[in-house]
Design a protein around this motif. Sequence first.
Motif, PDB file in Angstrom:
ATOM      1  N   TYR A 115     167.287  44.342  16.274  1.00 57.74           N
ATOM      2  CA  TYR A 115     165.897  44.749  16.473  1.00 57.74           C
ATOM      3  C   TYR A 115     165.348  44.153  17.766  1.00 57.74           C
ATOM      4  O   TYR A 115     164.711  44.852  18.563  1.00 57.74           O
ATOM      5  CB  TYR A 115     165.036  44.318  15.280  1.00 57.74           C
ATOM      6  CG  TYR A 115     163.584  44.669  15.445  1.00 57.74           C
ATOM      7  CD1 TYR A 115     163.151  45.982  15.295  1.00 57.74           C
ATOM      8  CD2 TYR A 115     162.646  43.702  15.774  1.00 57.74           C
ATOM      9  CE1 TYR A 115     161.826  46.312  15.464  1.00 57.74           C
ATOM     10  CE2 TYR A 115     161.313  44.020  15.945  1.00 57.74           C
ATOM     11  CZ  TYR A 115     160.910  45.331  15.791  1.00 57.74           C
ATOM     12  OH  TYR A 115     159.584  45.660  15.962  1.00 57.74           O
ATOM     13  N   SER A 135     166.859  45.945  20.660  1.00 58.18           N
ATOM     14  CA  SER A 135     166.331  47.298  20.761  1.00 58.18           C
ATOM     15  C   SER A 135     164.932  47.304  21.374  1.00 58.18           C
ATOM     16  O   SER A 135     164.619  48.147  22.215  1.00 58.18           O
ATOM     17  CB  SER A 135     166.299  47.943  19.380  1.00 58.18           C
ATOM     18  OG  SER A 135     165.771  49.234  19.431  1.00 58.18           O
ATOM     19  N   VAL A 136     164.106  46.351  20.962  1.00 55.52           N
ATOM     20  CA  VAL A 136     162.749  46.263  21.510  1.00 55.52           C
ATOM     21  C   VAL A 136     162.811  45.940  23.010  1.00 55.52           C
ATOM     22  O   VAL A 136     162.054  46.478  23.802  1.00 55.52           O
ATOM     23  CB  VAL A 136     161.921  45.206  20.741  1.00 55.52           C
ATOM     24  CG1 VAL A 136     160.637  44.871  21.459  1.00 55.52           C
ATOM     25  CG2 VAL A 136     161.626  45.697  19.340  1.00 55.52           C
ATOM     26  N   SER A 137     163.752  45.085  23.378  1.00 56.51           N
ATOM     27  CA  SER A 137     163.918  44.710  24.785  1.00 56.51           C
ATOM     28  C   SER A 137     164.671  45.764  25.584  1.00 56.51           C
ATOM     29  O   SER A 137     164.771  45.650  26.808  1.00 56.51           O
ATOM     30  CB  SER A 137     164.679  43.390  24.893  1.00 56.51           C
ATOM     31  OG  SER A 137     164.026  42.380  24.174  1.00 56.51           O
ATOM     32  N   GLN A 138     165.225  46.761  24.899  1.00 53.29           N
ATOM     33  CA  GLN A 138     166.005  47.833  25.507  1.00 53.29           C
ATOM     34  C   GLN A 138     167.191  47.294  26.301  1.00 53.29           C
ATOM     35  O   GLN A 138     167.450  47.713  27.429  1.00 53.29           O
ATOM     36  CB  GLN A 138     165.125  48.731  26.371  1.00 53.29           C
ATOM     37  CG  GLN A 138     164.077  49.463  25.572  1.00 53.29           C
ATOM     38  CD  GLN A 138     163.274  50.421  26.404  1.00 53.29           C
ATOM     39  OE1 GLN A 138     163.398  50.481  27.623  1.00 53.29           O
ATOM     40  NE2 GLN A 138     162.431  51.192  25.747  1.00 53.29           N
ATOM     41  N   ILE A 139     167.886  46.334  25.695  1.00 50.85           N
ATOM     42  CA  ILE A 139     169.102  45.799  26.297  1.00 50.85           C
ATOM     43  C   ILE A 139     170.203  45.788  25.247  1.00 50.85           C
ATOM     44  O   ILE A 139     169.942  45.969  24.057  1.00 50.85           O
ATOM     45  CB  ILE A 139     168.906  44.369  26.865  1.00 50.85           C
ATOM     46  CG1 ILE A 139     168.437  43.410  25.767  1.00 50.85           C
ATOM     47  CG2 ILE A 139     167.930  44.374  28.033  1.00 50.85           C
ATOM     48  CD1 ILE A 139     168.337  41.961  26.225  1.00 50.85           C
ATOM     49  N   GLU A 140     171.431  45.594  25.718  1.00 51.70           N
ATOM     50  CA  GLU A 140     172.575  45.478  24.823  1.00 51.70           C
ATOM     51  C   GLU A 140     173.185  44.099  25.000  1.00 51.70           C
ATOM     52  O   GLU A 140     172.926  43.413  25.988  1.00 51.70           O
ATOM     53  CB  GLU A 140     173.622  46.547  25.146  1.00 51.70           C
ATOM     54  CG  GLU A 140     173.156  47.958  24.863  1.00 51.70           C
ATOM     55  CD  GLU A 140     174.216  49.000  25.212  1.00 51.70           C
ATOM     56  OE1 GLU A 140     175.236  48.636  25.842  1.00 51.70           O
ATOM     57  OE2 GLU A 140     174.016  50.164  24.852  1.00 51.70           O
TER      58      GLU A 140
END
Length: 138
Positions: A80, A83-88
Amino acid sequence: MSTSIGGLAGSGLLTTLRSVRSSKALTAFSNWHAGAMGHRALGLKMDDLIPEEGPIVGEALRRLPPKEQEERLFRFRRAYALSVSQIELEAKDQMAASEDQPYLRPMIDIVEAEIATKENFDLLDKIPESLKGRNRSS
């Protein structure tokens, strides 16, 4: 002409399906598809994607060992946040295919089998003759 699964046609079909399932091409495609889904890049396992709705999955989750429940919760929280940070995750921290082993699906299968057994038992209107000899009271 009989096309039953138990007949000769069925055994040939099952043999063909087993050979296709174990083929290198299908295995390669399966590995590619699992990687393309993106859950491993977030540190999730395939069984983490099973929806929690419903009594069967709920019971299977309840039966998981506490350590597995904690690891699952950690994976969800980390995914989560990513995903919020838009990183992997970095490549070294991503879930490896060898680590992505089913942990929830076997428990779901056990719960489903128990429910099916209970439903079959509830449908019995008399004790089968084959079981009477096993019970000393009958």
